[in-house]
Design an enzyme around this catalytic site. Structure first.
Site, short mmCIF file in Angstrom:
data_model
loop_
_atom_site.label_atom_id
_atom_site.label_comp_id
_atom_site.label_asym_id
_atom_site.label_seq_id
_atom_site.Cartn_x
_atom_site.Cartn_y
_atom_site.Cartn_z
CG HIS A 170 -1.89 -0.60 1.26
ND1 HIS A 170 -2.78 -1.32 2.40
CD2 HIS A 170 -2.97 -0.94 0.12
CE1 HIS A 170 -3.73 -2.16 2.06
NE2 HIS A 170 -4.30 -1.67 0.85
CB CYS A 268 -2.79 0.65 8.48
SG CYS A 268 -1.43 0.55 7.45
N1 ARG Z 1 -3.77 -7.05 6.53
C1 ARG Z 1 -4.22 -5.70 5.84
C2 ARG Z 1 -4.41 -5.95 4.43
O1 ARG Z 1 -3.36 -6.60 3.90
C3 ARG Z 1 -3.34 -4.77 6.35
C4 ARG Z 1 -3.91 -3.41 5.68
C5 ARG Z 1 -3.00 -2.28 6.12
N2 ARG Z 1 -3.44 -0.93 5.84
C6 ARG Z 1 -2.75 0.08 5.36
N3 ARG Z 1 -3.53 1.24 5.26
N4 ARG Z 1 -1.67 -0.15 4.88
O2 ARG Z 1 -5.01 -5.40 3.66
#
Ligand code: ARG
Length: 275
Positions: A170, A268
Site C-alpha cells: 500500500h 493504517c
Molecule cells: N492485513 C491488511 C491487508 O493486507 C493490512 C492493511 C494495512 N493498511 C494500510 N493502510 N496499509 O489488507
C-alpha cells in the site's frame, strides 16, 4: 533552505477498535497465520494510539468493529475523504470486501455524500492527500482506473505511483505525508518501493523530501500520521525520527507492534476525515 514543519492543525480521525483482530488469512507478506496474535495487546496499543491523538487535541470518531472482519482495524483502507466527499473503498481480496460498504454506511449515516467506487481501491491505504495533490499507489491493490475515478470525483490532480516491492503493498507503507499545506506539501518516502518512473516523479515534485532507510521502512516507519507538527511514528524507525526532528517536526513514538503482524501501523489504523 530545507522545508520546515508548518505547525499542527486539528484533525478528525476515524478508527476501529481491534476487538476481533487476528491473522486469519494471508494477503500480504507480513501476515503469517501460524504466528500467534494477542488481541488484548492489539487493543491496548490501539487505545494508546487513540489517546495520543486525543492528547494532541484531535477528534477521534469510531466505527463499530464487525465480527469476522479482523482487518477492519485498518481504518485507513475504509474510504478516502476529501472536502467532505467520500470515495468508497472496494477491496481487492474477498476476505476484506464487506469492509467497503460498512465504512461507506458509517459516512452515509452521518450525512456525508458518498460515492460507490467502480474500480478496486483500498482507500487511504493507496490515496494520500498532499496539498493540492492526491498521491495514489498502484501495483498490488488499487487499480489505476481508481486514480482516474478519484480525480474526476474530487477534481484534484491525482499522481499515479507504481509500487514494486510486495512488502510495501500500500502507498501508506512506503510514503508519509508530513505536511499537507498547499503552499508547501512535504513528504517522507522509501525510494526502492517505487518504480524508476515513479521515483523520478517524486524527485521532481518533492525535491526536499525526507528519504527513509531500509530499516525505517522495514519497521513500517513510513506508516506515520502527521498533523503538521507531531508525527506518530513506529519507535524502531530511529533514523526517520532523527530526520524529522532536523526538519522541526516532533516525532511521537507509538508502538503498534501487534498490529504489524497484519501488515499495518499507526497510519493504517487512522482514516482522516477532511471536511
Ligand atoms: N492485513 C491488511 C491487508 O493486507 C493490512 C492493511 C494495512 N493498511 C494500510 N493502510 N496499509 O489488507
Amino acid at each position: 533552505m530545507t522545508a520546515h514543519a508548518p505547525g499542527a492543525t486539528p484533525r478528525r480521525y476515524l478508527m476501529c477498535e481491534p476487538t476481533h483482530y487476528t491473522v486469519a488469512y494471508e494477503i500480504n507478506p507480513w501476515m503469517d497465520r501460524t504466528r500467534a496474535t494477542d488481541t488484548a495487546l492489539a487493543v491496548q496499543q490501539w487505545r494508546t494510539l487513540r489517546d495520543t491523538y486525543l492528547e494532541l487535541g484531535h477528534t477521534v470518531e469510531t466505527i463499530e468493529p464487525i465480527p469476522g472482519l479482523p482487518d477492519m482495524v485498518y481504518a485507513a483502507n475504509g474510504a478516502t475523504v476529501v472536502d467532505g466527499i467520500v470515495y468508497s473503498a472496494r477491496f481487492r481480496y474477498p476476505e476484506r470486501q464487506p469492509e467497503g460498504p460498512a465504512y461507506q454506511k458509517w459516512f452515509a449515516d452521518r450525512g456525508f455524500v458518498t460515492h460507490t467506487a467502480a474500480a478496486v481501491n483500498e482507500g487511504e491505504g493507496d490515496m494520500l492527500v498532499a496539498g493540492h495533490l492526491v498521491l495514489a499507489g498502484t501495483g498490488f491493490r488499487t487499480e489505476r482506473t481508481a486514480h482516474a475515478e478519484a480525480q474526476e470525483l474530487f477534481g484534484t490532480p491525482v499522481i499515479s505511483l507504481e509500487l514494486v516491492d510486495p512488502r510495501y503493498y500500500h502507498l501508506d507503507t512506503a510514503l508519509a505525508v508530513l505536511s499537507s499545506d498547499p503552499r508547501d506539501p512535504q513528504i517522507a518516502y522509501y525510494p526502492p518501493a517505487f518504480s524508476p518512473g515513479s521515483r523520478a516523479v517524486l524527485e521532481q515534485l518533492f525535491p526536499d523530501a525526507v528519504l527513509a532507510t531500509d530499516d525505517d521502512a522495514a519497521a513500517l516507519g513510513l506508516n506515520a500520521v502527521s498533523d503538521g507538527q507531531h508525527v506518530i511514528v513506529a519507535p524502531r524507525a530511529t533514523h526517520l525520527a532523527g530526520a524529522l526532528r532536523e526538519r522541526g517536526y516532533t516525532p511521537v513514538p507509538v508502538d503498534t507492534s501487534e498490529l504489524l503482524k497484519g501488515g499495518g501501523g499507526a497510519k493504517c489504523c487512522t482514516l482522516e476525515i477532511r471536511e
